[in-house]
Design a protein around this motif. Structure first.
Motif, PDB file in Angstrom:
ATOM      1  N   LEU A  65       3.919  -0.436  -6.568  1.00  0.00           N
ATOM      2  CA  LEU A  65       3.537  -1.039  -5.287  1.00  0.00           C
ATOM      3  C   LEU A  65       4.760  -1.630  -4.593  1.00  0.00           C
ATOM      4  O   LEU A  65       5.567  -2.324  -5.217  1.00  0.00           O
ATOM      5  N   ARG A  66       4.892  -1.339  -3.301  1.00  0.00           N
ATOM      6  CA  ARG A  66       5.978  -1.894  -2.506  1.00  0.00           C
ATOM      7  C   ARG A  66       5.432  -2.348  -1.155  1.00  0.00           C
ATOM      8  O   ARG A  66       4.428  -1.819  -0.669  1.00  0.00           O
ATOM      9  N   ARG A  67       6.134  -3.279  -0.583  1.00  0.00           N
ATOM     10  CA  ARG A  67       5.743  -3.749   0.745  1.00  0.00           C
ATOM     11  C   ARG A  67       6.197  -2.747   1.790  1.00  0.00           C
ATOM     12  O   ARG A  67       7.325  -2.241   1.721  1.00  0.00           O
ATOM     13  N   VAL A  95       4.482   5.907  -5.385  1.00  0.00           N
ATOM     14  CA  VAL A  95       4.855   4.642  -4.756  1.00  0.00           C
ATOM     15  C   VAL A  95       3.940   4.420  -3.562  1.00  0.00           C
ATOM     16  O   VAL A  95       3.866   5.260  -2.653  1.00  0.00           O
ATOM     17  N   LEU A  96       3.226   3.299  -3.586  1.00  0.00           N
ATOM     18  CA  LEU A  96       2.339   2.934  -2.485  1.00  0.00           C
ATOM     19  C   LEU A  96       3.002   1.846  -1.653  1.00  0.00           C
ATOM     20  O   LEU A  96       3.366   0.783  -2.176  1.00  0.00           O
ATOM     21  N   GLY A 106      -8.268   6.899   4.172  1.00  0.00           N
ATOM     22  CA  GLY A 106      -9.404   5.993   4.269  1.00  0.00           C
ATOM     23  C   GLY A 106      -9.106   4.594   3.788  1.00  0.00           C
ATOM     24  O   GLY A 106     -10.021   3.762   3.696  1.00  0.00           O
ATOM     25  N   PHE A 107      -7.856   4.312   3.487  1.00  0.00           N
ATOM     26  CA  PHE A 107      -7.457   2.991   2.995  1.00  0.00           C
ATOM     27  C   PHE A 107      -6.396   2.440   3.954  1.00  0.00           C
ATOM     28  O   PHE A 107      -5.199   2.701   3.796  1.00  0.00           O
ATOM     29  N   PRO A 108      -6.813   1.693   4.970  1.00  0.00           N
ATOM     30  CA  PRO A 108      -5.888   1.237   6.017  1.00  0.00           C
ATOM     31  C   PRO A 108      -4.711   0.423   5.500  1.00  0.00           C
ATOM     32  O   PRO A 108      -3.650   0.394   6.139  1.00  0.00           O
ATOM     33  N   ALA A 109      -4.865  -0.236   4.372  1.00  0.00           N
ATOM     34  CA  ALA A 109      -3.783  -1.069   3.844  1.00  0.00           C
ATOM     35  C   ALA A 109      -2.619  -0.236   3.322  1.00  0.00           C
ATOM     36  O   ALA A 109      -1.519  -0.759   3.121  1.00  0.00           O
ATOM     37  N   VAL A 110      -2.861   1.049   3.091  1.00  0.00           N
ATOM     38  CA  VAL A 110      -1.795   1.931   2.610  1.00  0.00           C
ATOM     39  C   VAL A 110      -1.049   2.471   3.823  1.00  0.00           C
ATOM     40  O   VAL A 110      -1.576   3.248   4.604  1.00  0.00           O
ATOM     41  N   ARG A 111       0.217   2.081   3.948  1.00  0.00           N
ATOM     42  CA  ARG A 111       1.015   2.500   5.094  1.00  0.00           C
ATOM     43  C   ARG A 111       1.857   3.748   4.799  1.00  0.00           C
ATOM     44  O   ARG A 111       2.360   4.382   5.722  1.00  0.00           O
ATOM     45  N   GLY A 125      -7.545  -7.811  -4.039  1.00  0.00           N
ATOM     46  CA  GLY A 125      -7.552  -6.746  -3.043  1.00  0.00           C
ATOM     47  C   GLY A 125      -6.700  -5.565  -3.464  1.00  0.00           C
ATOM     48  O   GLY A 125      -7.080  -4.402  -3.253  1.00  0.00           O
ATOM     49  N   VAL A 126      -5.542  -5.844  -4.062  1.00  0.00           N
ATOM     50  CA  VAL A 126      -4.672  -4.772  -4.545  1.00  0.00           C
ATOM     51  C   VAL A 126      -5.357  -3.992  -5.661  1.00  0.00           C
ATOM     52  O   VAL A 126      -5.321  -2.754  -5.687  1.00  0.00           O
ATOM     53  N   GLN A 127      -5.983  -4.718  -6.577  1.00  0.00           N
ATOM     54  CA  GLN A 127      -6.662  -4.057  -7.685  1.00  0.00           C
ATOM     55  C   GLN A 127      -7.782  -3.153  -7.182  1.00  0.00           C
ATOM     56  O   GLN A 127      -7.947  -2.020  -7.660  1.00  0.00           O
TER      57      GLN A 127
END
Length: 294
Positions: free
Chosen positions: A289-291, A249-250, A212-217, A260-262
């Motif tokens: 956190l990683r890209r 690791v996200l 449910g969190f699209p930013a998490v790839r 936004g990250v927080q």
């Protein structure tokens, strides 16, 4: 690592039904025969060192082999806990004055001494139950404590009953191995334990929770910085530490600002906290956190 020999009061945690049932059946903190410590004196049969026949008080060979393999890099934390599943350990109990009598000369004397488990307070405030692989190790740590032999599974049940989240093997010895809460619960249930950082089912569950969190790839589970322990001789052992034992690791998409990250991390943690599997299998964690790769 636990550092003080004092009981404490960790936050209340709801026990899974199988743990509560096992505790009810075992009678809580008890000796190897299932007899509670409370109300027992140090006299007569209650003063016996343990109830294991032909026990010379030395460490379990299987446990020693598993620890040696861990220290050499060929073993694992799971292997050590698996060895504990059939190992006898010693837990320390001490006399506490339950009733005092006055003599004819006005002096006070012990009338009755109860037996009490010794607990530790960890650096993070949690309560730990110490257990020793040999009677000699226990005596060196606390000469006045009585070593009572139990199987490690019963020691784990006693830890839960005492509100302890950690079982600490051989504190003060050459190598101290900390059994964290999920592993202690697995011992208490007599189930096989898989470390959270090697748990494929847990990884899949966390992946679903992040959908449910699209930013998490992507999500990756790795051993946390607290998995390793330092032996008395200064060598670093890849297991037996007090935690955090899990690093999550996200892999995040580009474009998120600090706020936004927080918000994302807080939302994920809230989602995980409601997950039963996460609550049972994760003791403590750190997030990195990683890209996300292109």
């Amino acid at each position: 690592m636990p550092s003080a020999q004092e009981p404490g009061h960790p936050p209340a945690r709801h026990l899974p039904g199988h743990i509560a049932a096992a505790l009810a059946g075992a009678g809580g903190p008890a000796d190897s025969a299932g007899r509670p410590w409370a109300g027992r004196s140090l006299a007569g049969e209650d003063g016996k060192i343990h109830n294991f026949e032909d026990d010379d008080g030395t460490a379990d060979a299987g446990y020693l082999t598993a620890v040696a393999a861990l220290r050499q890099g060929s073993g694992s934390e799971a292997g050590v806990v698996a060895a504990l599943a059939t190992a006898r350990v010693f837990i320390p109990i001490v006399a506490q004055l339950a009733e005092e009598a006055e003599t004819d000369h006005g002096l006070h004397a012990d009338k009755q001494a109860d037996m009490a488990l010794v607990t530790l307070k960890a650096a993070d405030g949690r309560i730990a139950l110490p257990a020793f692989t040999s009677a000699a190790a226990l005596s060196a740590w606390h000469p006045e404590a009585r070593p009572v032999a139990v199987y490690a599974a019963r020691a784990a049940l006693s830890a839960v009953a005492e509100g302890a989240e950690l079982l600490v093997l051989d504190p003060g010895a050459g190598f101290t191995f900390v059994v964290r809460r999920p592993a202690a619960w697995a011992l208490a249930k007599q189930h096989h334990w898989v470390p959270s950082y090697e748990d494929g089912e847990l990884a899949a569950e966390l992946g679903r929770a992040s959908s449910g969190f699209p930013a998490v790839r992507g999500i990756e589970l790795l051993p946390g910085r607290g998995v390793s322990a330092t032996a008395a001789d200064g060598t670093v052992v890849p297991g037996g530490g007090a935690g955090p034992e899990l690093q999550v690791v996200l892999y995040l998409e580009d474009g998120l600002d600090a706020a936004g990250v927080q918000e994302l991390v807080a939302g994920l943690q809230a989602e995980w906290s409601r997950n039963v599997l996460f609550g049972e299998r994760v003791d403590s964690l750190e997030i990195k956190l990683r890209r996300a790769p292109d």
